[in-house]
Design a protein around this motif. Sequence first.
Motif, mmCIF file in Angstrom:
data_model
loop_
_atom_site.group_PDB
_atom_site.id
_atom_site.type_symbol
_atom_site.label_atom_id
_atom_site.label_comp_id
_atom_site.label_asym_id
_atom_site.label_seq_id
_atom_site.Cartn_x
_atom_site.Cartn_y
_atom_site.Cartn_z
ATOM 1 N N THR A 418 0.856 -1.193 0.000
ATOM 2 C CA THR A 418 0.000 0.000 0.000
ATOM 3 C C THR A 418 0.889 1.239 0.000
ATOM 4 O O THR A 418 1.845 1.326 0.781
ATOM 5 C CB THR A 418 -0.919 -0.019 1.230
ATOM 6 N N PHE A 446 -5.926 4.327 -10.613
ATOM 7 C CA PHE A 446 -6.871 3.648 -9.714
ATOM 8 C C PHE A 446 -8.231 4.326 -9.814
ATOM 9 O O PHE A 446 -8.330 5.476 -10.249
ATOM 10 C CB PHE A 446 -6.352 3.691 -8.264
ATOM 11 N N ALA A 448 -11.361 6.176 -8.297
ATOM 12 C CA ALA A 448 -11.687 7.005 -7.130
ATOM 13 C C ALA A 448 -12.479 8.210 -7.618
ATOM 14 O O ALA A 448 -12.391 8.574 -8.795
ATOM 15 C CB ALA A 448 -10.404 7.466 -6.438
ATOM 16 N N ASN A 458 -4.402 6.476 0.098
ATOM 17 C CA ASN A 458 -3.627 5.236 0.103
ATOM 18 C C ASN A 458 -4.167 4.293 -0.951
ATOM 19 O O ASN A 458 -5.377 4.109 -1.076
ATOM 20 C CB ASN A 458 -3.721 4.558 1.479
ATOM 21 N N VAL A 459 -3.260 3.713 -1.686
ATOM 22 C CA VAL A 459 -3.661 2.810 -2.769
ATOM 23 C C VAL A 459 -2.868 1.507 -2.649
ATOM 24 O O VAL A 459 -1.652 1.525 -2.470
ATOM 25 C CB VAL A 459 -3.419 3.466 -4.150
ATOM 26 N N GLY A 471 -3.970 0.146 -9.068
ATOM 27 C CA GLY A 471 -4.260 -0.224 -7.689
ATOM 28 C C GLY A 471 -5.685 0.072 -7.285
ATOM 29 O O GLY A 471 -6.489 0.536 -8.098
ATOM 30 N N GLU A 472 -5.971 -0.227 -6.014
ATOM 31 C CA GLU A 472 -7.301 0.038 -5.455
ATOM 32 C C GLU A 472 -7.127 0.919 -4.229
ATOM 33 O O GLU A 472 -6.239 0.673 -3.404
ATOM 34 C CB GLU A 472 -7.948 -1.280 -5.010
ATOM 35 N N MET A 473 -8.031 1.903 -4.134
ATOM 36 C CA MET A 473 -7.909 2.813 -2.996
ATOM 37 C C MET A 473 -8.280 2.102 -1.699
ATOM 38 O O MET A 473 -9.221 1.315 -1.664
ATOM 39 C CB MET A 473 -8.818 4.005 -3.210
#
Length: 477
Positions: A418, A446, A448, A458-459, A471-473
């Motif tokens: 992360t 990502f 969002a 933060n991802v 990525g994913e938040m």
Amino acid sequence: MSKITKDIPHNEYDKQKVYMDRMKERNEAHYSISGNRKNYMILTYGCQMNEHDSERMAGMLNDIGYEVTHDMNTADLIIFNTCLIRENAELKVYGKLGELKHLKKNNPELIIAVCGCMPQKEEVKEYITKKYRHVDLVFGTHNYYKLPEMLDNLLQTSKRIIDVWEDGGDPIEGMPSERKYSFKAFINIMKGCNNFCSYCIVPYTRGREKSRLPEDILSEVIKLAKQGCKEITLLGQNVNSYGKSLENKISFAQLLYMINEVEGIERIRFMTSHPKDLSDELIDAMKNCDKVVEHLHLPFQSGSSKILKRMNRKYTKEQYLELVKKLKTAIPNIALTTDIIVGFPGETEEDFEDTLDVVKKVRFDSAFTFLYSVRKGTPAAEMKDQIPNDVKHKRFDRLLEIMNPISNEINKNMIGQTHEILVEGISKNDESMLSGRTKTFKLVHFKAPKELIGSLVNVKITKAKTWFLEGEMVNRD
Ligand code: SAH
Ligand code: SF4
Ligand code: F3S
């Protein structure tokens, strides 16, 4: 037209006020008659120095009543802020200037200006002024702060202005800046370069190294922080020698400690660092200042000590590797990026192997790789043993074959981690995503909401490619 050398005090911009007022009046009159604002467009080539100079010119133009346009056909003023670092940068501008001939024909009122690094070279300036008669205004890197005065003179006399100075004085303070982002900003901490790397044109286009006063830099940082800026990038051709030209000596490390205290600023970046001036004091400062990011751009140019000597870089392959070792020991998660030149005069197969060896040993996160480009007026241009183009290209391809998989592997290792991201905008890859950068300068895409642009999130990294991550938040703690 002969070159003029000027010794200009840092508050010289104040004198522009009278011209700014006159230009403003003129533009307001135009607006009240036509209902339209005069439009400007700045085309910027080259490095962050030029980008920042363009932000300043945009700031001045906004202050005198111009409005920005991104369509050349509707522009009343087109400024080319040019770069001379490699031949292709130069050729791009000639191509565009040629295209503009017809625009000027259709609209004789259109003002075309060429500034930045290209006109700083006498013969380039001559070429531009003779070949492109439709260019109205030619100025350089030392006097662009006089843009309002030059415009005012041009409009009064209708005579083209060619005004390029060989060198300037102190860095000019007090210019406005129209910054592209509110949450991140470039800050010039010095101008010029004293290093005279034998391949490089910059010392001839930007003059001698001069640092800004620390109090001026600090007040700019504080002002930006108050306006919501979170990330700053301190700019200089060699930031590691910051402060040497000042009466009250101060080191770059000391400057970092001062800026690290500014409330609101969350990230401090800087570039470029010259390996010969990267001190232990600076490595300590990078380690101790919590806001200084874990990323360093440290060009090595060539892995061969013989070539480095011919490049006038003043370090050896071994010293560079030693420096990297020190950095990785002090800051274990540091990301390193670099610049590499392939095909410098006299580069043998063995020299090139040394370059590949440094790449393999250091394992850079990424690299800007360049084919050596002959720059007239530099010592390397006179060297007899120039490398044929096909050899340069083959070596360049071999370098990428080594470099790219390393970047890819480093990125793949980040999957599952992360990272804090400063959200910069809508992703260029996919409009339904946002993108931003980690502290280590990795580009991450990502999903969002747009409202998060400009904030830190933060991802968790889920996918890795050579040039970017996805990525994913996740929630910030
Ligand atoms: N001051 C910075 C940046 C200089 S220009 C520094 O010292 O690193 C950015 C990069 O362009 C240089 O690092 C170098 O790798 C490359 N460069 C400069 N002159 C060049 C030339 N004549 N041919 C090819 N690349 C060049
Ligand atoms: Fe050019 Fe060298 Fe100065 Fe960088 S340090 S701008 S490469 S002369
Ligand atoms: Fe180019 Fe001038 Fe920057 S030559 S790289 S714009 S300092």
